[in-house]
Design a protein around this motif. Structure first.
Motif, PDB file in Angstrom:
ATOM      1  N   GLU A  21       0.783  -1.196   0.091  1.00  0.00           N
ATOM      2  CA  GLU A  21      -0.125  -0.061   0.115  1.00  0.00           C
ATOM      3  C   GLU A  21       0.669   1.338  -0.179  1.00  0.00           C
ATOM      4  O   GLU A  21       2.117   1.003   0.306  1.00  0.00           O
ATOM      5  N   PHE A  22       0.359   2.351  -0.380  1.00  0.00           N
ATOM      6  CA  PHE A  22       0.930   3.672   0.022  1.00  0.00           C
ATOM      7  C   PHE A  22       0.082   4.624   0.320  1.00  0.00           C
ATOM      8  O   PHE A  22      -1.202   4.610   0.076  1.00  0.00           O
ATOM      9  N   THR A  23       0.590   5.858   0.797  1.00  0.00           N
ATOM     10  CA  THR A  23      -0.278   7.038   1.148  1.00  0.00           C
ATOM     11  C   THR A  23       0.647   8.253   0.649  1.00  0.00           C
ATOM     12  O   THR A  23       1.684   7.816  -0.003  1.00  0.00           O
ATOM     13  N   ASP A  24       0.058   9.368   1.127  1.00  0.00           N
ATOM     14  CA  ASP A  24       0.771  10.599   0.808  1.00  0.00           C
ATOM     15  C   ASP A  24       2.317  10.719   1.513  1.00  0.00           C
ATOM     16  O   ASP A  24       3.278  11.515   1.226  1.00  0.00           O
ATOM     17  N   ALA A  54       9.537   6.193   4.298  1.00  0.00           N
ATOM     18  CA  ALA A  54       9.235   7.448   4.007  1.00  0.00           C
ATOM     19  C   ALA A  54       9.056   7.887   2.695  1.00  0.00           C
ATOM     20  O   ALA A  54      10.032   7.767   1.972  1.00  0.00           O
ATOM     21  N   ARG A  55       8.021   8.541   2.197  1.00  0.00           N
ATOM     22  CA  ARG A  55       8.133   8.905   0.833  1.00  0.00           C
ATOM     23  C   ARG A  55       9.161   9.806   0.222  1.00  0.00           C
ATOM     24  O   ARG A  55       9.319   9.771  -0.975  1.00  0.00           O
ATOM     25  N   ASP A  56       9.561  10.493   1.166  1.00  0.00           N
ATOM     26  CA  ASP A  56      10.655  11.633   0.981  1.00  0.00           C
ATOM     27  C   ASP A  56      11.977  11.101   0.446  1.00  0.00           C
ATOM     28  O   ASP A  56      12.668  11.672  -0.167  1.00  0.00           O
ATOM     29  N   GLY A  57      11.887   9.930   0.789  1.00  0.00           N
ATOM     30  CA  GLY A  57      13.348   9.331   0.363  1.00  0.00           C
ATOM     31  C   GLY A  57      13.190   8.578  -0.822  1.00  0.00           C
ATOM     32  O   GLY A  57      14.331   7.903  -1.190  1.00  0.00           O
ATOM     33  N   ILE A  58      12.063   8.322  -1.421  1.00  0.00           N
ATOM     34  CA  ILE A  58      11.919   7.572  -2.543  1.00  0.00           C
ATOM     35  C   ILE A  58      12.289   8.361  -3.699  1.00  0.00           C
ATOM     36  O   ILE A  58      11.841   9.597  -4.077  1.00  0.00           O
ATOM     37  N   THR A  59      13.006   7.728  -4.599  1.00  0.00           N
ATOM     38  CA  THR A  59      13.140   8.483  -5.956  1.00  0.00           C
ATOM     39  C   THR A  59      12.641   7.964  -7.147  1.00  0.00           C
ATOM     40  O   THR A  59      12.551   8.440  -8.230  1.00  0.00           O
ATOM     41  N   TYR A  60      12.375   6.587  -7.120  1.00  0.00           N
ATOM     42  CA  TYR A  60      11.725   5.902  -8.249  1.00  0.00           C
ATOM     43  C   TYR A  60      10.838   4.654  -7.705  1.00  0.00           C
ATOM     44  O   TYR A  60      11.354   4.121  -6.755  1.00  0.00           O
ATOM     45  N   VAL A  61       9.887   4.309  -8.339  1.00  0.00           N
ATOM     46  CA  VAL A  61       9.120   2.923  -8.009  1.00  0.00           C
ATOM     47  C   VAL A  61       8.594   2.391  -9.456  1.00  0.00           C
ATOM     48  O   VAL A  61       8.161   3.466 -10.278  1.00  0.00           O
ATOM     49  N   LEU A  62       9.200   1.278  -9.721  1.00  0.00           N
ATOM     50  CA  LEU A  62       9.234   0.662 -11.308  1.00  0.00           C
ATOM     51  C   LEU A  62       8.520  -0.639 -11.057  1.00  0.00           C
ATOM     52  O   LEU A  62       9.099  -1.472 -10.296  1.00  0.00           O
ATOM     53  N   GLU A  63       7.659  -0.925 -11.809  1.00  0.00           N
ATOM     54  CA  GLU A  63       7.132  -2.306 -11.833  1.00  0.00           C
ATOM     55  C   GLU A  63       8.128  -3.428 -12.316  1.00  0.00           C
ATOM     56  O   GLU A  63       8.763  -2.962 -13.542  1.00  0.00           O
ATOM     57  N   GLU A  64       8.421  -4.420 -11.907  1.00  0.00           N
ATOM     58  CA  GLU A  64       9.348  -5.498 -12.222  1.00  0.00           C
ATOM     59  C   GLU A  64       8.288  -6.476 -13.286  1.00  0.00           C
ATOM     60  O   GLU A  64       7.354  -6.693 -13.081  1.00  0.00           O
ATOM     61  N   VAL A  65       9.227  -6.531 -14.384  1.00  0.00           N
ATOM     62  CA  VAL A  65       8.437  -7.110 -15.674  1.00  0.00           C
ATOM     63  C   VAL A  65       9.450  -8.294 -15.908  1.00  0.00           C
ATOM     64  O   VAL A  65      10.709  -8.385 -15.730  1.00  0.00           O
ATOM     65  N   ASP A  66       8.983  -9.501 -16.486  1.00  0.00           N
ATOM     66  CA  ASP A  66       9.635 -10.702 -16.803  1.00  0.00           C
ATOM     67  C   ASP A  66      10.486 -10.433 -18.118  1.00  0.00           C
ATOM     68  O   ASP A  66      10.222  -9.661 -18.735  1.00  0.00           O
TER      69      ASP A  66
END
Length: 66
Positions: A21-24, A54-66
């Motif tokens: 899950e994720f929030t603001d 903590a979202r302020d430390g996140i630079t990217y979120v990418l879905e892993e694909v096969d």
């Protein structure tokens, strides 16, 4: 992407886990095995099977694909 395997850039590391899950303010990842943590801005829950980032430390979120 909830429920998907994702790759997350956080602080100076890259983490692979399932997006729960994720929030603001944060993002929750789950792992098939417990993952120890020493990173600032991360809280371990469920004995290391889940991390809350903590979202302020996140630079990217990418879905892993096969």
């Amino acid at each position: 992407m909830v429920g998907k395997l994702v790759r997350v850039g956080f602080n100076a590391i890259e983490i692979h886990g399932y997006l729960v899950e994720f929030t603001d303010y944060d993002l929750v990842l789950e792992f098939p095995v417990p993952v120890p943590n020493e990173e600032p801005g991360v809280v371990n829950i469920n004995k290391g099977f889940r991390w809350v980032l903590a979202r302020d430390g996140i630079t990217y979120v990418l879905e892993e694909v096969d």
